[in-house]
Design a protein around this motif. Structure first.
Motif, PDB file in Angstrom:
ATOM      1  N   ALA A  29      14.394  13.558 -10.441  1.00 12.29           N
ATOM      2  CA  ALA A  29      13.341  13.200 -11.402  1.00 12.29           C
ATOM      3  C   ALA A  29      12.123  14.100 -11.207  1.00 12.29           C
ATOM      4  N   LEU A  30      11.818  14.423  -9.960  1.00 15.36           N
ATOM      5  CA  LEU A  30      10.676  15.295  -9.687  1.00 15.36           C
ATOM      6  C   LEU A  30      10.908  16.683 -10.283  1.00 15.36           C
ATOM      7  N   ILE A  31      12.120  17.187 -10.087  1.00 15.89           N
ATOM      8  CA  ILE A  31      12.426  18.501 -10.633  1.00 15.89           C
ATOM      9  C   ILE A  31      12.358  18.472 -12.155  1.00 15.89           C
ATOM     10  N   ALA A  32      12.872  17.400 -12.716  1.00 13.29           N
ATOM     11  CA  ALA A  32      12.868  17.275 -14.175  1.00 13.29           C
ATOM     12  C   ALA A  32      11.449  17.118 -14.707  1.00 13.29           C
ATOM     13  N   GLY A  33      10.529  16.793 -13.829  1.00 12.54           N
ATOM     14  CA  GLY A  33       9.145  16.642 -14.260  1.00 12.54           C
ATOM     15  C   GLY A  33       8.869  15.304 -14.921  1.00 12.54           C
ATOM     16  N   ASP A  34       9.793  14.386 -14.771  1.00 16.09           N
ATOM     17  CA  ASP A  34       9.613  13.064 -15.386  1.00 16.09           C
ATOM     18  C   ASP A  34       8.848  12.179 -14.405  1.00 16.09           C
ATOM     19  N   GLU A  35       7.548  12.224 -14.503  1.00 16.81           N
ATOM     20  CA  GLU A  35       6.753  11.570 -13.474  1.00 16.81           C
ATOM     21  C   GLU A  35       6.876  10.055 -13.500  1.00 16.81           C
ATOM     22  N   ASN A  36       7.055   9.510 -14.679  1.00 18.53           N
ATOM     23  CA  ASN A  36       7.173   8.053 -14.726  1.00 18.53           C
ATOM     24  C   ASN A  36       8.488   7.587 -14.124  1.00 18.53           C
ATOM     25  N   ASP A  69       8.850   5.253 -10.886  1.00 19.96           N
ATOM     26  CA  ASP A  69       9.601   4.002 -10.910  1.00 19.96           C
ATOM     27  C   ASP A  69      10.715   4.011  -9.872  1.00 19.96           C
ATOM     28  N   LEU A  70      11.397   5.144  -9.773  1.00 19.93           N
ATOM     29  CA  LEU A  70      12.462   5.245  -8.778  1.00 19.93           C
ATOM     30  C   LEU A  70      11.918   5.027  -7.376  1.00 19.93           C
ATOM     31  N   MET A  71      10.782   5.652  -7.123  1.00 21.71           N
ATOM     32  CA  MET A  71      10.185   5.518  -5.798  1.00 21.71           C
ATOM     33  C   MET A  71       9.809   4.069  -5.523  1.00 21.71           C
ATOM     34  N   GLU A  72       9.209   3.441  -6.502  1.00 22.00           N
ATOM     35  CA  GLU A  72       8.815   2.049  -6.286  1.00 22.00           C
ATOM     36  C   GLU A  72      10.026   1.170  -6.055  1.00 22.00           C
ATOM     37  N   THR A  73      11.049   1.404  -6.841  1.00 17.51           N
ATOM     38  CA  THR A  73      12.265   0.624  -6.652  1.00 17.51           C
ATOM     39  C   THR A  73      12.845   0.863  -5.270  1.00 17.51           C
ATOM     40  N   VAL A  96       0.840  -1.198   0.000  1.00 17.64           N
ATOM     41  CA  VAL A  96       0.000   0.000   0.000  1.00 17.64           C
ATOM     42  C   VAL A  96       0.874   1.247   0.000  1.00 17.64           C
ATOM     43  N   ARG A  97       1.911   1.205   0.808  1.00 13.48           N
ATOM     44  CA  ARG A  97       2.775   2.374   0.866  1.00 13.48           C
ATOM     45  C   ARG A  97       3.392   2.672  -0.494  1.00 13.48           C
ATOM     46  N   ARG A  98       3.832   1.643  -1.174  1.00 16.80           N
ATOM     47  CA  ARG A  98       4.396   1.858  -2.513  1.00 16.80           C
ATOM     48  C   ARG A  98       3.395   2.577  -3.402  1.00 16.80           C
ATOM     49  N   GLY A  99       2.165   2.101  -3.370  1.00 17.81           N
ATOM     50  CA  GLY A  99       1.151   2.722  -4.204  1.00 17.81           C
ATOM     51  C   GLY A  99       0.897   4.165  -3.817  1.00 17.81           C
ATOM     52  N   LEU A 100       0.860   4.428  -2.528  1.00 17.61           N
ATOM     53  CA  LEU A 100       0.601   5.792  -2.065  1.00 17.61           C
ATOM     54  C   LEU A 100       1.732   6.719  -2.477  1.00 17.61           C
ATOM     55  N   GLU A 101       2.941   6.255  -2.310  1.00 13.74           N
ATOM     56  CA  GLU A 101       4.080   7.110  -2.651  1.00 13.74           C
ATOM     57  C   GLU A 101       4.136   7.330  -4.154  1.00 13.74           C
ATOM     58  N   ARG A 102       3.679   6.346  -4.877  1.00 19.56           N
ATOM     59  CA  ARG A 102       3.587   6.517  -6.316  1.00 19.56           C
ATOM     60  C   ARG A 102       2.653   7.675  -6.650  1.00 19.56           C
ATOM     61  N   MET A 103       1.524   7.708  -5.947  1.00 17.47           N
ATOM     62  CA  MET A 103       0.602   8.831  -6.166  1.00 17.47           C
ATOM     63  C   MET A 103       1.294  10.149  -5.872  1.00 17.47           C
TER      64      MET A 103
END
Lengths: 248, 248
Positions: free
Chosen positions: B202-209, B213-217, B103-110
């Motif tokens: 990645a957040l600054i770059a605006g590359d959301e995917n 992915d980084l967060m999930e990893t 669940v946490r992975r999913g939330l952080e993905r959001m």
DNA sequence: ATCTTGCAAATTGCATACAAGCGAGAGATC
DNA sequence: GATCTCTCGCTTGTATGCAATTTGCAAGAT
């Protein structure tokens, strides 16, 4: 009080092991659930006052029980608890409503991602049955259709077996219902049945990305239909709180 | 019982107007927060008994307050509330722990999906500062490093402004901490700093995917390190409960 | 006439008192 | 001697009482 059972000085035959049963929907749980239902079924209008005394008397218990139930509901976000002021049925702003839908989309995405290609035969059959029921009720019974639509999403979550995910989605669905009662149109939910079917097909096919996308689209549609079109109910409440805040 | 009532600490002089603000960490909130901290900082071992009387006396209040705090904690999943038996620090199974991480992975993905490309300059700066702090504490102060790592994720969530998302992630992070105290190794968290940095980039770059992915990893690594490698701490607790259940 | 000011009613916050349930140990029976 | 039972104590479940706070209303002042 509970019924006085017949005079049984001796228990006839007690199974030796005391039932550890999780069966304890003590009064608190009952009141909690009753209020929850009342709120999401729009029997209690958003913003309505919920005095502890009144609730206690209605259910034949003391304020203690009512208080606990209200506390739980406030954690779930269905009631607002104002210090020294009392409890009120939650009256989320449009922005808060949108936030709830955002979270729900993400949660449901988790659900389908986990379920894709993992459904058992009996689960597939059950989902099919639910779909039929939805179609049956869709035309005739409005509130029943809404209930069934919600139950579909909940059942899906339960199939993941992830307790936390289930709890969060349950909460979120409830709050979405509340949001829809404020900002939604009466018939803003009933058109999603075919989308449900497509989602199930994608799940069976094991195409998790397609399922996830379908689910997001589905929910976005529901949210969009509800939150974008109808704003007159909103403006009243919203403008007031906005001004109240500005004054302070 | 409370023997000597200390001289009532009179509040000196309250400013004229009671702040409409949500500022009312009434005793309940305080106890709640204290217990929460105690649990996630491992000062209270999983499975430990939490009698209402003891808690009340410790904080100088009555059972009523303790009870409310425990109820809240049980909703958050940090304590288990057994009917007529009392409250215990939650002792999640390995499977439940895994579910929480899912669940946490999913939330952080959001979170990152919403934040990508949306960060303000001040927010970026703040994140940079947190990163520095993490590096500073990383080597020397173990528990501080853990706390900071958790705070990083929480702060990220707060930046979305989505109250519900914030609440869920807060809860989930707490529960993850608890899971890690049971199944994790002491130094299972400290290696994620560079991953944090990459996520920010990645957040600054605006590359959301990429951010997602980084967060999930990142989180998968944390979970994996903790939940897969070290099972001796686990086996003890788990076997016991398993046997206890079997006996019944 | 309107705005301010204080009082009273209602409601919450909190503590305590009482009742009920579970667990442990003493006693009785086989 | 072992097991089963019964009772006692500790803890939780629930109700109620009292103090504190807020709100509404009314009376007075400008």
């Amino acid at each position: 009080m509970m019924s006085d059972d017949a005079p049984v000085p001796r228990k006839p035959a007690r199974p030796r092991k005391a039932r550890i049963a999780e069966k304890m929907p003590s009064r608190t749980e009952k009141v909690h659930e009753a209020l929850r239902q009342a709120i999401i079924e729009q029997r209690l209008a958003p913003g309505a006052r919920l005095p502890e005394d009144t609730i206690g008397e209605s259910f034949g218990t003391s304020r203690t029980i009512a208080r606990e139930a209200l506390l739980r509901l406030s954690v779930e976000g269905l009631v607002d608890l104002l210090p020294n002021r009392g409890a009120f049925v939650a009256n989320p702003s449009l922005d808060e409503g949108r936030d709830v839908f955002v979270v729900r989309r993400g949660l449901e995405r988790m659900v389908v991602k986990q379920l894709a290609g993992q459904l058992s035969a009996s689960q597939i059959e059950e989902l099919g049955r639910m779909l039929e029921q939805e179609e049956l009720a869709g035309a005739s019974n409005e509130s029943e259709a809404i209930r069934l639509a919600g139950e579909f999403h909940l059942r899906l979550a339960e199939m993941t077996g992830n307790r936390l995910l289930i709890r969060y989605l349950t909460e979120t669905v409830s709050r979405c219902s509340l949001v829809l009662t404020i900002y939604g149109r009466p018939h803003s939910v009933d058109c999603g049945i075919d989308e449900h079917r497509q989602i199930i097909e994608a799940l069976i096919a094991g195409d998790e990305n397609r399922a996830a996308d379908l689910m997001e689209t589905h929910l976005s549609k529901v949210a969009g239909r509800a939150l974008l079109e109808c704003r007159k109910t909103e403006s009243l409440q919203d403008v007031l709180t906005a001004f109240a805040r500005r004054i302070d």
